[in-house]
Design an enzyme around this catalytic site. Structure first.
Site, PDB file in Angstrom:
ATOM      1  N   ASP A  11       0.854  -1.200   0.000  1.00 14.37           N
ATOM      2  CA  ASP A  11       0.000   0.000   0.000  1.00 14.37           C
ATOM      3  C   ASP A  11       0.890   1.249   0.000  1.00 14.37           C
ATOM      4  O   ASP A  11       0.845   2.074   0.919  1.00 14.37           O
ATOM      5  CB  ASP A  11      -0.954  -0.011   1.195  1.00 14.37           C
ATOM      6  CG  ASP A  11      -0.230   0.052   2.537  1.00 14.37           C
ATOM      7  OD1 ASP A  11      -0.840   0.565   3.508  1.00 14.37           O
ATOM      8  OD2 ASP A  11       0.941  -0.378   2.619  1.00 14.37           O
ATOM      9  N   ASP A  16       6.758   1.207   1.979  1.00 17.26           N
ATOM     10  CA  ASP A  16       6.467   0.200   0.943  1.00 17.26           C
ATOM     11  C   ASP A  16       7.342   0.466  -0.278  1.00 17.26           C
ATOM     12  O   ASP A  16       7.875  -0.453  -0.891  1.00 17.26           O
ATOM     13  CB  ASP A  16       5.011   0.286   0.496  1.00 17.26           C
ATOM     14  CG  ASP A  16       4.007   0.113   1.608  1.00 17.26           C
ATOM     15  OD1 ASP A  16       3.837   1.057   2.399  1.00 17.26           O
ATOM     16  OD2 ASP A  16       3.417  -0.971   1.716  1.00 17.26           O
ATOM     17  N   ASN A  40      -2.533   2.785   3.438  1.00 14.18           N
ATOM     18  CA  ASN A  40      -1.969   4.119   3.705  1.00 14.18           C
ATOM     19  C   ASN A  40      -2.777   5.210   3.010  1.00 14.18           C
ATOM     20  O   ASN A  40      -2.905   6.323   3.519  1.00 14.18           O
ATOM     21  CB  ASN A  40      -0.526   4.184   3.206  1.00 14.18           C
ATOM     22  CG  ASN A  40       0.423   3.453   4.125  1.00 14.18           C
ATOM     23  OD1 ASN A  40       0.243   3.455   5.333  1.00 14.18           O
ATOM     24  ND2 ASN A  40       1.413   2.792   3.536  1.00 14.18           N
ATOM     25  N   THR A 124       2.871  -6.007   2.758  1.00 10.76           N
ATOM     26  CA  THR A 124       3.375  -4.884   3.566  1.00 10.76           C
ATOM     27  C   THR A 124       2.279  -3.857   3.832  1.00 10.76           C
ATOM     28  O   THR A 124       2.567  -2.701   4.145  1.00 10.76           O
ATOM     29  CB  THR A 124       4.566  -4.193   2.874  1.00 10.76           C
ATOM     30  OG1 THR A 124       4.101  -3.634   1.626  1.00 10.76           O
ATOM     31  CG2 THR A 124       5.710  -5.153   2.622  1.00 10.76           C
ATOM     32  N   PHE A 165      -1.000  -0.444  12.466  1.00 12.48           N
ATOM     33  CA  PHE A 165      -1.893   0.034  11.400  1.00 12.48           C
ATOM     34  C   PHE A 165      -2.345  -1.076  10.451  1.00 12.48           C
ATOM     35  O   PHE A 165      -3.558  -1.205  10.176  1.00 12.48           O
ATOM     36  CB  PHE A 165      -1.189   1.148  10.612  1.00 12.48           C
ATOM     37  CG  PHE A 165      -2.006   1.693   9.476  1.00 12.48           C
ATOM     38  CD1 PHE A 165      -1.759   1.287   8.174  1.00 12.48           C
ATOM     39  CD2 PHE A 165      -3.035   2.598   9.707  1.00 12.48           C
ATOM     40  CE1 PHE A 165      -2.516   1.787   7.112  1.00 12.48           C
ATOM     41  CE2 PHE A 165      -3.799   3.105   8.655  1.00 12.48           C
ATOM     42  CZ  PHE A 165      -3.541   2.694   7.355  1.00 12.48           C
ATOM     43  N   ASN A 166      -1.442  -1.859   9.889  1.00 14.05           N
ATOM     44  CA  ASN A 166      -1.818  -2.850   8.873  1.00 14.05           C
ATOM     45  C   ASN A 166      -2.853  -3.844   9.402  1.00 14.05           C
ATOM     46  O   ASN A 166      -3.780  -4.224   8.697  1.00 14.05           O
ATOM     47  CB  ASN A 166      -0.588  -3.636   8.382  1.00 14.05           C
ATOM     48  CG  ASN A 166       0.325  -2.798   7.517  1.00 14.05           C
ATOM     49  OD1 ASN A 166      -0.091  -1.767   6.986  1.00 14.05           O
ATOM     50  ND2 ASN A 166       1.574  -3.205   7.409  1.00 14.05           N
ATOM     51  N   HIS A 238       9.701   0.154   8.336  1.00 16.68           N
ATOM     52  CA  HIS A 238       8.844  -0.988   8.656  1.00 16.68           C
ATOM     53  C   HIS A 238       8.868  -2.055   7.542  1.00 16.68           C
ATOM     54  O   HIS A 238       9.315  -3.165   7.745  1.00 16.68           O
ATOM     55  CB  HIS A 238       7.390  -0.523   8.817  1.00 16.68           C
ATOM     56  CG  HIS A 238       7.164   0.541   9.848  1.00 16.68           C
ATOM     57  ND1 HIS A 238       7.250   0.344  11.203  1.00 16.68           N
ATOM     58  CD2 HIS A 238       6.813   1.844   9.693  1.00 16.68           C
ATOM     59  CE1 HIS A 238       6.969   1.466  11.848  1.00 16.68           C
ATOM     60  NE2 HIS A 238       6.697   2.386  10.960  1.00 16.68           N
ATOM     61  N   ASP A 239       8.357  -1.699   6.378  1.00 13.60           N
ATOM     62  CA  ASP A 239       8.118  -2.702   5.326  1.00 13.60           C
ATOM     63  C   ASP A 239       9.381  -3.355   4.783  1.00 13.60           C
ATOM     64  O   ASP A 239       9.370  -4.562   4.505  1.00 13.60           O
ATOM     65  CB  ASP A 239       7.302  -2.070   4.188  1.00 13.60           C
ATOM     66  CG  ASP A 239       5.919  -1.653   4.644  1.00 13.60           C
ATOM     67  OD1 ASP A 239       5.332  -0.736   4.043  1.00 13.60           O
ATOM     68  OD2 ASP A 239       5.421  -2.238   5.632  1.00 13.60           O
TER      69      ASP A 239
END
Ligand code: RIB
Ligand code: CA
Length: 309
Positions: A11, A16, A40, A124, A165-166, A238-239
């Site tokens: 996203d 990402d 996102n 992700t 969040f995800n 993060h991703d």
């Protein structure tokens, strides 16, 4: 050397975008497709961002749009983190290719079933597309090697005190994925909050020169702002952790846990509950990344960006 076939479901999203750049730079990975999900930002924006990034780095894998909203809940986006475009910051030229006429679930199904080697899925973003795939085409599981995903948090959330969040965006989808019976490598906030890139390292990227290192530095300039205001020493990547584990698992400290997704909680919906009781008899369903060699991880990112020069 046999390449590991992967499909990235994302996203974009600043991190990402860096995960895509990292993945396409690896000689050990074959990115057979990129599917996109709302998260996102809305699907039209995450799809456009994915194609722009891929065009910019000169890659044109099959790209397909997936779910525009979670399975049951209303979509919640993250403009405070990624901006109105979902990839605010640098001006990136429009994509020079079109997405497939297939939807994400069909591209996932077709690619997985036609692969001579079991495929690794790298989600992700919210897990809506993956949950839809498993619900509509459970037969794909026999040709999926593993799922290396960014999501969740053992010690804490980020979107709420309990949820990352995800997972928060689509807890029901996450529950389907974590109950799939497939090997899951989970990169939660516990590791991604340590996977921060520092200002000095962003300047190393910018000083490398070249269109991709400079773009990543500019992407991070924007991504830094939100996280600096939150008190982070740098920008948490993060991703890219979900990709880096596939390339250099030795960079990470991991433990197996049974991870359960809370879908009913008024205050805890989207929580990833890891059973850490030493005496538990709960069978693990995930390899959970808890720490990493940060400098080694950042070097992997920098080397990947440099490889496009
Ligand atoms: O919580 C971090 C996750 O949410 C990352 O995947 C980021 O891109 C956002 O989607
Ligand atoms: Ca993401």
């Amino acid at each position: 050397m046999k390449k590991m076939p992967i499909i990235i479901d994302c996203d974009p999203g600043h991190d990402d975008a860096i995960a895509l750049i990292l993945a396409f730079a690896q000689e050990t990975l074959e990115v057979k497709g990129v599917t996109v999900v709302a998260g996102n930002q809305t699907l039209d924006k995450t799809l456009g961002n994915a194609k722009k990034i891929l065009s910019f780095i000169g890659k044109r894998p099959p790209v397909a749009a997936g779910a525009a909203r979670p399975l049951f809940r209303n979509l919640e986006t993250a403009p405070s983190v990624h901006g109105e475009s979902g990839l605010d910051g640098p001006a990136i030229p429009e994509a020079d290719f079109k997405e497939e006429p297939l939807c994400a679930v069909e591209l996932l199904r077709k690619t997985i079933m036609e692969s001579p080697e079991p495929v690794t899925l790298v989600p992700t973003g919210p897990l809506t597309n993956i949950a839809l795939l498993f619900s509509a085409h459970p037969e794909v599981k026999k040709n999926i090697r593993q799922i290396s995903l960014m999501g969740g948090g053992v010690a804490m959330g980020n979107w709420t005190a309990a949820a990352e969040f995800n997972i928060y965006v689509d807890p029901e989808a996450a529950a389907i994925v974590f109950d799939s019976g497939l090997p899951i490598i989970m990169a939660p906030l516990d590791v991604t909050h340590r996977a921060v890139i520092l200002r000095s390292e962003v300047e190393r990227l910018r000083n490398l020169g070249g269109k991709v290192p400079v773009l990543v530095a500019e992407i991070l300039d924007f991504f830094f702002e939100f996280h600096r205001a939150q008190g982070f020493a740098g920008a948490p990547l993060h991703d890219p952790c979900a990709v880096a584990w596939l390339v250099k698992p030795e960079l990470f400290i991991a433990k197996p846990f049974q991870v359960t997704i809370e879908t009913q909680g008024k205050h805890t919906a989207g929580m990833t509950l890891a059973d850490q009781r030493p005496w538990t008899s709960a069978a693990p369903n995930a390899t959970v990344l808890l720490d990493l060699d940060r400098e080694g991880f950042i070097q992997l990112i920098i080397d990947a960006c440099k490889s496009y020069n």
